[in-house]
Structure formats: structure tokens, C-alpha cells
Design a protein around this motif. Structure first.
Motif, mmCIF file in Angstrom:
data_model
loop_
_atom_site.group_PDB
_atom_site.id
_atom_site.type_symbol
_atom_site.label_atom_id
_atom_site.label_comp_id
_atom_site.label_asym_id
_atom_site.label_seq_id
_atom_site.Cartn_x
_atom_site.Cartn_y
_atom_site.Cartn_z
ATOM 1 N N SER A 117 0.812 -1.215 0.000
ATOM 2 C CA SER A 117 0.000 0.000 0.000
ATOM 3 C C SER A 117 0.847 1.268 0.000
ATOM 4 O O SER A 117 0.303 2.375 -0.030
ATOM 5 N N THR A 118 2.172 1.128 0.031
ATOM 6 C CA THR A 118 3.079 2.273 0.004
ATOM 7 C C THR A 118 3.855 2.255 -1.303
ATOM 8 O O THR A 118 4.646 1.334 -1.531
ATOM 9 N N PRO A 119 3.628 3.211 -2.197
ATOM 10 C CA PRO A 119 4.233 3.150 -3.524
ATOM 11 C C PRO A 119 5.743 2.936 -3.513
ATOM 12 O O PRO A 119 6.264 2.133 -4.303
ATOM 13 N N GLU A 120 6.453 3.637 -2.635
ATOM 14 C CA GLU A 120 7.908 3.495 -2.615
ATOM 15 C C GLU A 120 8.322 2.092 -2.192
ATOM 16 O O GLU A 120 9.272 1.511 -2.734
ATOM 17 N N LEU A 121 7.602 1.526 -1.213
ATOM 18 C CA LEU A 121 7.914 0.171 -0.768
ATOM 19 C C LEU A 121 7.529 -0.859 -1.830
ATOM 20 O O LEU A 121 8.271 -1.820 -2.066
ATOM 21 N N GLU A 122 6.383 -0.660 -2.457
ATOM 22 C CA GLU A 122 5.971 -1.595 -3.502
ATOM 23 C C GLU A 122 6.959 -1.566 -4.662
ATOM 24 O O GLU A 122 7.276 -2.604 -5.255
ATOM 25 N N GLY A 123 7.472 -0.370 -4.975
ATOM 26 C CA GLY A 123 8.475 -0.268 -6.023
ATOM 27 C C GLY A 123 9.756 -0.992 -5.659
ATOM 28 O O GLY A 123 10.377 -1.641 -6.506
ATOM 29 N N GLU A 124 10.155 -0.909 -4.396
ATOM 30 C CA GLU A 124 11.351 -1.615 -3.935
ATOM 31 C C GLU A 124 11.148 -3.125 -4.005
ATOM 32 O O GLU A 124 12.045 -3.869 -4.421
ATOM 33 N N ALA A 125 9.960 -3.587 -3.598
ATOM 34 C CA ALA A 125 9.661 -5.017 -3.661
ATOM 35 C C ALA A 125 9.640 -5.493 -5.117
ATOM 36 O O ALA A 125 10.127 -6.586 -5.429
ATOM 37 N N LEU A 126 9.097 -4.681 -6.007
ATOM 38 C CA LEU A 126 9.060 -5.035 -7.424
ATOM 39 C C LEU A 126 10.479 -5.141 -7.986
ATOM 40 O O LEU A 126 10.781 -6.042 -8.781
ATOM 41 N N ARG A 127 11.346 -4.246 -7.570
ATOM 42 C CA ARG A 127 12.743 -4.303 -8.020
ATOM 43 C C ARG A 127 13.396 -5.603 -7.568
ATOM 44 O O ARG A 127 14.138 -6.243 -8.324
ATOM 45 N N ALA A 128 13.106 -6.021 -6.335
ATOM 46 C CA ALA A 128 13.669 -7.273 -5.830
ATOM 47 C C ALA A 128 13.158 -8.468 -6.627
ATOM 48 O O ALA A 128 13.917 -9.383 -6.962
ATOM 49 N N PHE A 129 11.863 -8.461 -6.944
ATOM 50 C CA PHE A 129 11.296 -9.538 -7.749
ATOM 51 C C PHE A 129 11.965 -9.590 -9.118
ATOM 52 O O PHE A 129 12.280 -10.665 -9.635
ATOM 53 N N THR A 130 12.169 -8.428 -9.722
ATOM 54 C CA THR A 130 12.775 -8.379 -11.051
ATOM 55 C C THR A 130 14.195 -8.925 -11.027
ATOM 56 O O THR A 130 14.605 -9.674 -11.931
ATOM 57 N N MET A 131 14.949 -8.601 -9.978
ATOM 58 C CA MET A 131 16.308 -9.107 -9.846
ATOM 59 C C MET A 131 16.322 -10.622 -9.656
ATOM 60 O O MET A 131 17.272 -11.301 -10.045
ATOM 61 N N ALA A 132 15.265 -11.163 -9.065
ATOM 62 C CA ALA A 132 15.201 -12.600 -8.808
ATOM 63 C C ALA A 132 14.816 -13.394 -10.043
ATOM 64 O O ALA A 132 15.002 -14.618 -10.076
ATOM 65 N N GLU A 133 14.276 -12.732 -11.070
ATOM 66 C CA GLU A 133 13.827 -13.454 -12.262
ATOM 67 C C GLU A 133 14.987 -14.138 -12.975
ATOM 68 O O GLU A 133 14.820 -15.235 -13.530
ATOM 69 N N GLY A 134 16.161 -13.519 -12.962
ATOM 70 C CA GLY A 134 17.312 -14.106 -13.646
ATOM 71 C C GLY A 134 17.695 -15.472 -13.091
ATOM 72 O O GLY A 134 17.764 -16.454 -13.843
ATOM 73 N N PRO A 135 17.959 -15.569 -11.765
ATOM 74 C CA PRO A 135 18.284 -16.884 -11.194
ATOM 75 C C PRO A 135 17.177 -17.913 -11.378
ATOM 76 O O PRO A 135 17.460 -19.094 -11.616
ATOM 77 N N LEU A 136 15.921 -17.481 -11.300
ATOM 78 C CA LEU A 136 14.822 -18.416 -11.505
ATOM 79 C C LEU A 136 14.797 -18.891 -12.952
ATOM 80 O O LEU A 136 14.597 -20.085 -13.227
ATOM 81 N N ALA A 137 15.003 -17.989 -13.900
ATOM 82 C CA ALA A 137 15.042 -18.370 -15.309
ATOM 83 C C ALA A 137 16.172 -19.358 -15.571
ATOM 84 O O ALA A 137 16.009 -20.321 -16.334
ATOM 85 N N GLU A 138 17.327 -19.138 -14.953
ATOM 86 C CA GLU A 138 18.453 -20.066 -15.121
ATOM 87 C C GLU A 138 18.093 -21.448 -14.586
ATOM 88 O O GLU A 138 18.446 -22.474 -15.183
ATOM 89 N N ALA A 139 17.391 -21.485 -13.442
ATOM 90 C CA ALA A 139 16.990 -22.771 -12.874
ATOM 91 C C ALA A 139 15.976 -23.471 -13.772
ATOM 92 O O ALA A 139 16.016 -24.703 -13.937
ATOM 93 N N ILE A 140 15.062 -22.709 -14.355
ATOM 94 C CA ILE A 140 14.077 -23.291 -15.278
ATOM 95 C C ILE A 140 14.782 -23.813 -16.522
ATOM 96 O O ILE A 140 14.478 -24.908 -17.022
ATOM 97 N N ALA A 141 15.741 -23.059 -17.041
ATOM 98 C CA ALA A 141 16.490 -23.486 -18.216
ATOM 99 C C ALA A 141 17.252 -24.777 -17.949
ATOM 100 O O ALA A 141 17.270 -25.693 -18.785
ATOM 101 N N ALA A 142 17.883 -24.854 -16.765
ATOM 102 C CA ALA A 142 18.638 -26.057 -16.427
ATOM 103 C C ALA A 142 17.717 -27.262 -16.300
ATOM 104 O O ALA A 142 18.067 -28.380 -16.683
ATOM 105 N N ARG A 143 16.533 -27.026 -15.775
ATOM 106 C CA ARG A 143 15.594 -28.126 -15.548
ATOM 107 C C ARG A 143 14.976 -28.623 -16.849
ATOM 108 O O ARG A 143 14.699 -29.807 -17.001
ATOM 109 N N THR A 144 14.748 -27.737 -17.794
ATOM 110 C CA THR A 144 14.028 -28.079 -19.027
ATOM 111 C C THR A 144 14.940 -28.259 -20.234
ATOM 112 O O THR A 144 14.476 -28.686 -21.290
#
Length: 206
Positions: A117-144
Motif C-alpha cells: 500500500s506504500t508506492p515506494e515500498l511496492e516499487g522496492e519489492a518489485l525491483r527485488a522480484f525483477t532481480m530474482a527473475e534471472g536466477p529463476l530463469a536459469e533454474a528453469i532453463a537447467a531443468r528443461t
């Protein structure tokens, strides 16, 4: 420095980071809806039992400190997927990894509500999610057995982004007034909307 000493140092550093993050979120919640603007670095450091200088070694902003737990959790998602049994279908493996990581323990509703509910905090959380997409994509690539990066299969990166989006949407839905579901149940439904059991067939060339 020995491996054991390096591991201990890393664990101590992570424990300090977590203590600061927990203190920042708790103090922000106590301050109410405008908690981000009212909480002070000195107060966070004192509550965490560290100096302001130590705080500044770990975080560059109060928003980053408040969202630290969510950021660390997101960054572990790729590793959580890699730990799943090799023969498990992709959708089941990702769902199990997400459920285990995000519901044990179940999120604190007050903290999650403040972040979303706090735009600045939600933006920070979104940035963290975006940074995590790379390692998750690598794990998906390795698995498939699909590739990542420029000119390669889009499947791992698109799937990782869809999973991150599903987790965020599930969080918002779970916070809706009167929702009796557990976060695990909401997550399962959200993930079922975006996860295939296997990557699509690669189109053949001309």
C-alpha cells in the motif's frame, strides 16, 4: 581464511541483515500508514542492536531495509527450484518451491499490507522480484534443457516473469478484506494460471 570461517562470516552477515530488516519493518508498522516517512535510520539501528554505520553498510535506504525479507526470499527462489526432484513436472516443481519458500512461515499480513500500500515500498519489492527473475530463469532453463540469453529460447525468462507476477497478484488477493483462504491456497491458484507442465515445442526452421 578457511571455508568454515567464511561460512560463519556469511551467516553472521545474513543474520545482521535480517535483524535490521525485521526491525525496520516492525518500526514502520508501528508508525501506521505513513510509517516509511516517520521511521528513522537511528531508530532502526538501535532496535536491531547495531550502529547507524553498520546499517549503512547493509542498506542504502529505509525502503530497502523494510523490504529486505521479501528481497532475500525472492532471490532464493531459483535455488529452491533447483532443489526439487529432477523427475517432477515443471509446474509441480515450481509450485512446490514457491509454496515452501513463501508460506513457511506464512507472510505477516500487516507487513505485506504496508509494503503493497506504500508506492515506494511496492516499487522496492518489485525491483527485488525483477532481480530474482534471472536466477529463476536459469533454474528453469537447467531443468528443461532450454536456453536463456540473447537469441535463445524465451521460455525460461517468460516463465520466471510470469511466476513473479503470479506471486505479487496472489499477495494482493490474499490481503483483500474477508478473504478466508490461506496464502498457500491463493498461491496455488495464481500459479495454475501461468504455469505449463512442460516448455512448448521449439518451432522448426524454414
Amino acid at each position: 581464511m578457511s571455508d568454515d570461517a567464511m561460512d560463519l562470516r556469511a551467516r553472521n552477515s545474513q543474520a545482521t541483515r535480517e535483524a535490521i530488516g525485521h526491525a525496520a519493518l516492525r518500526l514502520a508498522i508501528e508508525q501506521g500508514p505513513n510509517g516509511l516517512a516517520l521511521v528513522r535510520v537511528h531508530d532502526i539501528a538501535t532496535a536491531a542492536g547495531v550502529s547507524p554505520r553498520t546499517y549503512n553498510n547493509y542498506f542504502s535506504s529505509r525502503a530497502e531495509a523494510i523490504c529486505a525479507f521479501q528481497a532475500d526470499q525472492s532471490r532464493r527462489l531459483g535455488r529452491a527450484l533447483r532443489s526439487r526432484p529432477a523427475g517432477e513436472p515443471l509446474d509441480q516443481a515450481i509450485t512446490a518451491a514457491v509454496i515452501e519458500l513463501y508460506t513457511d512461515p506464512e507472510p505477516d499480513k500487516a507487513g505485506l499490507r504496508m509494503i503493497m500500500s506504500t508506492p515506494e515500498l511496492e516499487g522496492e519489492a518489485l525491483r527485488a522480484f525483477t532481480m530474482a527473475e534471472g536466477p529463476l530463469a536459469e533454474a528453469i532453463a537447467a531443468r528443461t534443457g532450454t536456453g536463456t540469453g540473447a537469441g535463445r529460447d524465451l521460455f525460461p525468462a517468460v516463465t520466471a516473469a510470469a511466476v513473479a507476477g503470479a506471486i505479487r497478484v496472489a499477495g494482493r488477493h490474499w490481503l483483500e478484506p474477508g478473504n478466508p483462504e490461506s496464502f498457500a491456497a491463493v498461491l496455488r491458484r495464481a500459479l495454475s494460471c501461468v504455469l505449463p507442465a512442460a516448455p512448448p515445442e521449439t518451432p522448426s526452421g524454414p
